[in-house]
Design a protein around this motif. Structure first.
Motif, PDB file in Angstrom:
ATOM      1  N   LYS A  20       0.839  -1.204   0.000  1.00 55.29           N
ATOM      2  CA  LYS A  20       0.000   0.000   0.000  1.00 55.29           C
ATOM      3  C   LYS A  20       0.872   1.251   0.000  1.00 55.29           C
ATOM      4  CE  LYS A  20      -3.933   2.105   2.424  1.00 55.29           C
ATOM      5  NZ  LYS A  20      -3.368   3.461   2.549  1.00 55.29           N
ATOM      6  N   GLN A  21       1.938   1.228   0.804  1.00 54.70           N
ATOM      7  CA  GLN A  21       2.834   2.387   0.876  1.00 54.70           C
ATOM      8  C   GLN A  21       3.588   2.599  -0.436  1.00 54.70           C
ATOM      9  OE1 GLN A  21       5.129   1.145   4.227  1.00 54.70           O
ATOM     10  NE2 GLN A  21       3.615   1.777   5.754  1.00 54.70           N
ATOM     11  N   ALA A  22       3.797   1.506  -1.175  1.00 57.37           N
ATOM     12  CA  ALA A  22       4.500   1.607  -2.461  1.00 57.37           C
ATOM     13  C   ALA A  22       3.582   2.067  -3.582  1.00 57.37           C
ATOM     14  CB  ALA A  22       5.114   0.262  -2.817  1.00 57.37           C
ATOM     15  N   GLY A  23       2.309   2.294  -3.263  1.00 56.32           N
ATOM     16  CA  GLY A  23       1.378   2.801  -4.265  1.00 56.32           C
ATOM     17  C   GLY A  23       0.644   1.741  -5.043  1.00 56.32           C
ATOM     18  N   LYS A  24       0.785   0.475  -4.674  1.00 57.40           N
ATOM     19  CA  LYS A  24       0.089  -0.592  -5.376  1.00 57.40           C
ATOM     20  C   LYS A  24      -1.409  -0.548  -5.059  1.00 57.40           C
ATOM     21  CE  LYS A  24       4.042  -3.760  -5.480  1.00 57.40           C
ATOM     22  NZ  LYS A  24       4.543  -5.106  -5.122  1.00 57.40           N
ATOM     23  N   GLN A  25      -2.213  -0.887  -6.077  1.00 58.14           N
ATOM     24  CA  GLN A  25      -3.658  -0.898  -5.893  1.00 58.14           C
ATOM     25  C   GLN A  25      -4.070  -2.110  -5.065  1.00 58.14           C
ATOM     26  OE1 GLN A  25      -6.029   1.314  -6.774  1.00 58.14           O
ATOM     27  NE2 GLN A  25      -4.427   2.713  -7.500  1.00 58.14           N
ATOM     28  N   ILE A  26      -4.652  -1.855  -3.899  1.00 58.44           N
ATOM     29  CA  ILE A  26      -5.126  -2.923  -3.022  1.00 58.44           C
ATOM     30  C   ILE A  26      -6.602  -2.696  -2.745  1.00 58.44           C
ATOM     31  CG2 ILE A  26      -4.855  -4.055  -0.774  1.00 58.44           C
ATOM     32  CD1 ILE A  26      -1.983  -3.097  -0.739  1.00 58.44           C
ATOM     33  N   ASP A  27      -7.370  -3.751  -2.873  1.00 55.47           N
ATOM     34  CA  ASP A  27      -8.810  -3.653  -2.642  1.00 55.47           C
ATOM     35  C   ASP A  27      -9.078  -3.152  -1.217  1.00 55.47           C
ATOM     36  OD1 ASP A  27     -11.600  -4.329  -3.570  1.00 55.47           O
ATOM     37  OD2 ASP A  27     -11.491  -5.544  -1.737  1.00 55.47           O
ATOM     38  N   LYS A  28      -9.961  -2.150  -1.112  1.00 55.25           N
ATOM     39  CA  LYS A  28     -10.262  -1.555   0.191  1.00 55.25           C
ATOM     40  C   LYS A  28     -10.782  -2.611   1.173  1.00 55.25           C
ATOM     41  CE  LYS A  28     -13.245   1.816   2.488  1.00 55.25           C
ATOM     42  NZ  LYS A  28     -14.304   2.824   2.333  1.00 55.25           N
ATOM     43  N   GLU A  29     -11.605  -3.524   0.675  1.00 59.04           N
ATOM     44  CA  GLU A  29     -12.161  -4.550   1.552  1.00 59.04           C
ATOM     45  C   GLU A  29     -11.063  -5.421   2.145  1.00 59.04           C
ATOM     46  OE1 GLU A  29     -15.203  -8.389   1.284  1.00 59.04           O
ATOM     47  OE2 GLU A  29     -15.321  -6.787  -0.221  1.00 59.04           O
ATOM     48  N   GLU A  30     -10.033  -5.699   1.352  1.00 61.41           N
ATOM     49  CA  GLU A  30      -8.924  -6.514   1.830  1.00 61.41           C
ATOM     50  C   GLU A  30      -8.169  -5.799   2.954  1.00 61.41           C
ATOM     51  OE1 GLU A  30      -5.035  -8.955   0.033  1.00 61.41           O
ATOM     52  OE2 GLU A  30      -6.182  -7.578  -1.238  1.00 61.41           O
ATOM     53  N   ILE A  31      -7.975  -4.485   2.784  1.00 67.77           N
ATOM     54  CA  ILE A  31      -7.299  -3.695   3.812  1.00 67.77           C
ATOM     55  C   ILE A  31      -8.128  -3.657   5.093  1.00 67.77           C
ATOM     56  CG2 ILE A  31      -6.750  -1.310   4.470  1.00 67.77           C
ATOM     57  CD1 ILE A  31      -4.500  -2.407   3.035  1.00 67.77           C
ATOM     58  N   VAL A  32      -9.444  -3.456   4.956  1.00 62.04           N
ATOM     59  CA  VAL A  32     -10.324  -3.375   6.126  1.00 62.04           C
ATOM     60  C   VAL A  32     -10.304  -4.687   6.903  1.00 62.04           C
ATOM     61  CG1 VAL A  32     -12.729  -3.157   6.881  1.00 62.04           C
ATOM     62  CG2 VAL A  32     -11.814  -1.567   5.202  1.00 62.04           C
ATOM     63  N   VAL A  33     -10.331  -5.810   6.178  1.00 65.53           N
ATOM     64  CA  VAL A  33     -10.268  -7.120   6.839  1.00 65.53           C
ATOM     65  C   VAL A  33      -8.951  -7.275   7.599  1.00 65.53           C
ATOM     66  CG1 VAL A  33     -10.115  -9.614   6.454  1.00 65.53           C
ATOM     67  CG2 VAL A  33     -11.848  -8.275   5.253  1.00 65.53           C
ATOM     68  N   ALA A  34      -7.846  -6.908   6.947  1.00 62.03           N
ATOM     69  CA  ALA A  34      -6.532  -7.035   7.592  1.00 62.03           C
ATOM     70  C   ALA A  34      -6.435  -6.135   8.824  1.00 62.03           C
ATOM     71  CB  ALA A  34      -5.431  -6.694   6.596  1.00 62.03           C
ATOM     72  N   LEU A  35      -6.951  -4.927   8.725  1.00 59.54           N
ATOM     73  CA  LEU A  35      -6.953  -4.006   9.862  1.00 59.54           C
ATOM     74  C   LEU A  35      -7.794  -4.564  11.014  1.00 59.54           C
ATOM     75  CD1 LEU A  35      -7.368  -0.596   7.985  1.00 59.54           C
ATOM     76  CD2 LEU A  35      -5.382  -1.264   9.348  1.00 59.54           C
ATOM     77  N   THR A  36      -8.942  -5.125  10.694  1.00 62.68           N
ATOM     78  CA  THR A  36      -9.840  -5.679  11.712  1.00 62.68           C
ATOM     79  C   THR A  36      -9.183  -6.829  12.455  1.00 62.68           C
ATOM     80  OG1 THR A  36     -11.769  -5.046  10.380  1.00 62.68           O
ATOM     81  CG2 THR A  36     -12.121  -6.673  12.120  1.00 62.68           C
ATOM     82  N   VAL A  37      -8.527  -7.719  11.705  1.00 61.93           N
ATOM     83  CA  VAL A  37      -7.832  -8.854  12.325  1.00 61.93           C
ATOM     84  C   VAL A  37      -6.679  -8.359  13.195  1.00 61.93           C
ATOM     85  CG1 VAL A  37      -6.403 -10.881  11.866  1.00 61.93           C
ATOM     86  CG2 VAL A  37      -8.478 -10.483  10.518  1.00 61.93           C
TER      87      VAL A  37
END
Length: 471
Positions: free
Chosen positions: A357-374
């Motif tokens: 994400k920091q490198a600017g790669k496109q990451i699905d928002k839902e995937e980030i939210v799941v990872a943050l939640t875990v």
């Protein structure tokens, strides 16, 4: 003290271990229960002070004399033990008690509430006895061996009265593990947890926005917890104190800190620190976003940079602790601290996603939210284990005896003396009247704080409740 008598903390540990084999007479518990906090009632008050009640209520589904033994929790900075008793409830309309079965496509007709009963409050017994039934002969034999039960033979139908007020709270010769390094570890976890919570404030890894709006209308959080608005039962605290509705008491607080930061309450929220040290701006126009928050970070057209600080800005030890974590998380500096914390607690998915994400790669928002939640759950569990294993038992010992454990040899200091020896420490008004001990690389603080509680309430229950997740 009799030969077989045990300490209350040991008994609580037995209760916790065998809670599935013990049921409590809830009616007896409520009869003489004294509230230890301020009673709050559901609703909000309008400008004239009139109470406006929620349009929904909860109703118990298990109207019975007996409930399962609750879960026990030691307070993190007082000599207090709470028992959370699980009760089944359903939602219903306030006007006609019509049940609410479904909200946003989810069944909500079978929720669980946890009513909080304070067993020990600031080192004093608050519940004199419990009336219980025991379904396991093994547990019966253990409690009898410890001198807790009078009955000669095991009988699962027999109700036993277990006296709590005749037990000493703790053993005088208990051994407590070192607290060196724990504050900094907990502080780093708290900072990262705060950042993640700020990201997730209005996000869900399960429900869409329309469902979240529907939950809000029904006083449900995104995690399907009941979240009724509440207010104090009184409108003026001075009147409540004068007429005896409220009374005050001195509570002894025990905090763990470092030689630079007195305790974790000195750390500001993630969004507050973001405003202090960073600028969020539009990548195309360069426009600065007023009052940035981590919720905005999900917008692809926004970016973060350091704030240009004036010469009058004083950098504190709190800033020095928090800034490297923020810089690393935001991708402004790669120091590895965030990855180290995440891997330590087992939050590998977020540790893997952040660099991309920091490198600017496109990451699905839902995937980030799941990872943050875990990651949030893993961080909270890790911190809780530290408190339960190493900090809370020590806090309880100090709060209940007024002494440091024998193996912790330290000279008492006033706030003035501590400030001279450790000039980076900052003291609140209450803390300025406290006593401080340097133990290894840590500072233990003991100070008084005035607290208020509702009086003349018999059969009450401390108004702290949470609802289990239905997901």
């Amino acid at each position: 003290m009799t030969k077989n008598q045990i300490y209350l903390v040991e008994l609580i540990q037995i209760f916790a271990q065998y809670r599935n084999n013990i049921i409590i007479n809830i009616k007896h518990l409520q009869e003489d229960y004294q509230r230890t906090g301020i009673k709050r009632i559901r609703g909000v008050r309008n400008e004239s002070g009139k109470l406006i009640q929620p349009w929904l209520i909860t109703e118990y589904m298990d109207d019975t004399d007996y409930v399962s033994m609750g879960e026990f929790q030691f307070n993190r900075n007082t000599a207090t033990i709470n028992m959370l008793v699980k009760r089944r409830v359903k939602l219903a309309k306030f006007e006609d008690q019509t049940p609410t079965i479904e909200v946003a496509g989810l069944l909500v007709n079978d929720l669980n509430t946890f009513n909080n009963y304070t067993i020990v409050s600031d080192g004093k017994i608050n519940v004199k006895s419990l009336q219980v039934k025991i379904s396991s002969k093994k547990v019966f034999d253990l409690l009898k061996e410890k001198g807790i039960l009078d009955a000669e033979k095991f009988d699962f139908q027999l109700e036993h009265t277990i006296q709590l007020d005749n037990l000493p709270l703790v053993a005088a010769n208990n051994s407590y593990s070192s607290i060196d390094g724990l504050f900094n570890e907990l502080a780093e976890i708290k900072v990262l947890t705060s950042i993640i919570c700020a990201h997730l404030k209005k996000e869900s890894n399960v429900f869409i926005e329309a469902q979240l709006d529907e939950f809000k209308k029904h006083y449900l959080s995104k995690n399907i917890y009941i979240n009724f608005p509440t207010t104090n039962e009184y409108t003026d605290i001075n009147d409540a104190l004068a007429n005896g509705t409220l009374d005050s008491k001195l509570s002894y607080k025990i905090d763990i800190g470092s030689q630079d930061i007195l305790n974790l309450s000195k750390l500001p929220s993630a969004n507050k620190f973001l405003n202090r040290m960073y600028r969020l701006y539009d990548k195309e126009t360069g426009e600065i976003i007023i009052k940035p928050s981590f919720e905005m970070v999900f917008h692809e057209n926004l970016a973060m940079r350091h704030r240009l600080l004036s010469s009058r800005t004083k950098i504190t030890k709190v800033d020095e602790l928090m800034k490297p974590i923020f810089d690393d998380f935001l991708g402004l500096e790669q120091n590895g601290i965030v990855e180290g914390i995440l891997k330590k607690v087992g939050a590998d998915s977020l540790a893997q996603l952040l660099p991309d994400k920091q490198a600017g790669k496109q990451i699905d928002k839902e995937e980030i939210v799941v990872a943050l939640t875990v990651a949030k759950k893993k961080l909270e569990e890790y911190a809780e284990n530290i408190y339960q294993d190493k900090i809370s038992p020590l806090v309880f010992y100090i709060g209940s005896t007024g002494l440091l454990p024998e193996q912790m040899e330290a000279k008492a200091m006033t706030a003035d003396e501590a400030a001279v020896k450790y000039p980076n420490l900052q003291f609140s008004k209450d803390e300025q009247e406290g006593t401080f001990f340097a133990v290894g690389d840590s500072i233990i603080s003991i100070y008084e704080k005035t607290e208020y509680y509702s009086k003349l309430i018999s059969g009450g229950v401390d108004n702290k409740m949470r609802y289990t997740n239905l997901i």
